[in-house]
Design an enzyme around this catalytic site. Structure first.
Site, PDB file in Angstrom:
ATOM      1  N   ASP A  32     -40.025  42.406  -3.846  1.00 37.05           N
ATOM      2  CA  ASP A  32     -39.699  42.647  -3.010  1.00 37.05           C
ATOM      3  C   ASP A  32     -40.330  43.425  -1.653  1.00 37.05           C
ATOM      4  O   ASP A  32     -41.367  43.677  -1.213  1.00 37.05           O
ATOM      5  CB  ASP A  32     -39.183  44.737  -2.612  1.00 37.05           C
ATOM      6  CG  ASP A  32     -38.522  45.405  -1.652  1.00 37.05           C
ATOM      7  OD1 ASP A  32     -38.751  44.589  -1.200  1.00 37.05           O
ATOM      8  OD2 ASP A  32     -38.236  46.629  -1.799  1.00 37.05           O
ATOM      9  N   TYR A  92     -27.642  45.151  13.002  1.00 42.28           N
ATOM     10  CA  TYR A  92     -27.591  43.811  11.615  1.00 42.28           C
ATOM     11  C   TYR A  92     -27.449  42.482  13.026  1.00 42.28           C
ATOM     12  O   TYR A  92     -28.938  41.364  13.006  1.00 42.28           O
ATOM     13  CB  TYR A  92     -26.478  43.242  11.712  1.00 42.28           C
ATOM     14  CG  TYR A  92     -26.571  41.956  10.537  1.00 42.28           C
ATOM     15  CD1 TYR A  92     -26.722  41.262   9.379  1.00 42.28           C
ATOM     16  CD2 TYR A  92     -25.776  40.814  11.024  1.00 42.28           C
ATOM     17  CE1 TYR A  92     -26.905  40.418   9.128  1.00 42.28           C
ATOM     18  CE2 TYR A  92     -25.862  39.456  10.462  1.00 42.28           C
ATOM     19  CZ  TYR A  92     -26.497  39.723   9.482  1.00 42.28           C
ATOM     20  OH  TYR A  92     -26.398  38.000   9.081  1.00 42.28           O
ATOM     21  N   SER A 126     -31.574  42.289  13.965  1.00 44.07           N
ATOM     22  CA  SER A 126     -32.149  42.098  13.405  1.00 44.07           C
ATOM     23  C   SER A 126     -31.821  40.450  13.901  1.00 44.07           C
ATOM     24  O   SER A 126     -33.565  39.353  13.962  1.00 44.07           O
ATOM     25  CB  SER A 126     -31.743  42.142  12.714  1.00 44.07           C
ATOM     26  OG  SER A 126     -30.752  41.694  11.559  1.00 44.07           O
ATOM     27  N   LYS A 127     -31.594  39.758  13.748  1.00 37.95           N
ATOM     28  CA  LYS A 127     -31.354  37.865  14.331  1.00 37.95           C
ATOM     29  C   LYS A 127     -31.303  37.843  15.245  1.00 37.95           C
ATOM     30  O   LYS A 127     -31.930  36.758  15.424  1.00 37.95           O
ATOM     31  CB  LYS A 127     -29.619  37.919  13.890  1.00 37.95           C
ATOM     32  CG  LYS A 127     -29.088  38.125  12.551  1.00 37.95           C
ATOM     33  CD  LYS A 127     -29.717  37.633  11.112  1.00 37.95           C
ATOM     34  CE  LYS A 127     -30.182  37.739   9.982  1.00 37.95           C
ATOM     35  NZ  LYS A 127     -30.489  37.246   8.790  1.00 37.95           N
TER      36      LYS A 127
END
Length: 252
Positions: free
Chosen positions: A58, A151, A154-155
């Site tokens: 993980d 999202y 984060s990218k």
């Protein structure tokens, strides 16, 4: 492109883009470390990769990230290429009570884990004058899906992290790049939303209308670009670059 005797660590190798890239690297002679959470899926990919190192982990846990790098170096004695490919997503509104919890989960997987792995792998890549390929998204450039701020952030963060680290490592002969795919037929919709395979297929089919070329990419197509970016064919020209492969989605 030959990767004979190169050691490649592929994060998120159990399916989709990561699995396709791992298989192609192995076909080109690389020694591959397959990293993912699902042992069964990793085993299935391993059957197509010769004799890879399989690491069930993980990546959001720092001790697992450290184990990934240490086991790879112990097994293969070096690291030449790091493919940071793991990612997750979820729709949530900024006003939702669970927003911060979801934001943290997405950022931990899509950005923080990539930072930790890069930090741990960098000394080994300096020794081999290797390179890193991060897998981002066109969502770093434009909001494609509503309620996707975590999202997208984060990218976008991963893209800019790539550029700054590319500048830091360039004096050591290490290249760092990021690839920004548009829609790619993987199991991410099933994994993040819990819909059936049929529903996911229908969703990908509907995405064709969002692209200029009216098509959705296959994982192998992105994998081909990953291999080119990681190969000596691009060593003289590409570092700190964000390479879009989206069938013209950003054009629309």
């Amino acid at each position: 492109m030959s990767f004979q005797d190169k050691v490649v660590v592929v994060i998120g190798a159990s399916s989709g883009i990561g699995a396709a890239a791992a298989i192609k690297f192995a076909e080109e002679g690389a020694k591959v470390a397959l990293v993912g959470r699902n042992q069964e899926k990793l085993n299935n990919v391993a059957k197509k990769c010769g004799n890879p190192l399989i690491i069930a982990a993980d990546i959001t846990k720092d001790e697992d990230a450290k184990r990934i790098i240490e086991e790879t170096v112990r097994h293969f004695a070096k690291i030449d290429i790091l493919i940071n490919n793991a990612g997750t997503g979820s729709r949530t509104n900024i006003q939702d009570k669970s927003y911060i919890q979801i934001f943290d989960r997405i950022m931990n997987t899509n950005l923080r884990a990539m930072v930790v792995l890069t930090h741990l792998a960098a000394p080994h890549l300096v020794k081999t004058k290797g390179n890193i390929v991060n897998i981002s998204s066109v969502a770093a450039y434009r909001v494609i899906i509503p309620e996707s701020s975590a999202y997208c952030a984060s990218k976008a963060g991963l893209d800019h992290f790539t550029r700054t680290v590319a500048l830091e490592l360039a004096p050591h002969g290490v290249r760092v790049n990021v690839i920004n795919p548009g829609p790619v037929r993987t199991d991410i919709i099933e994994n993040t939303t819990g819909v059936s395979k049929e529903e996911a297929t229908a969703s990908f089919d509907s995405m064709k209308t969002l692209t200029a070329l009216s098509r959705v990419s296959e994982p192998e197509e992105v994998a081909d670009l990953i291999l080119f970016t990681a190969s000596d064919k691009s060593k003289a020209i590409i570092t700190g670059s964000s390479i879009v492969t989206d069938n013209g989605m950003l054009l629309k």
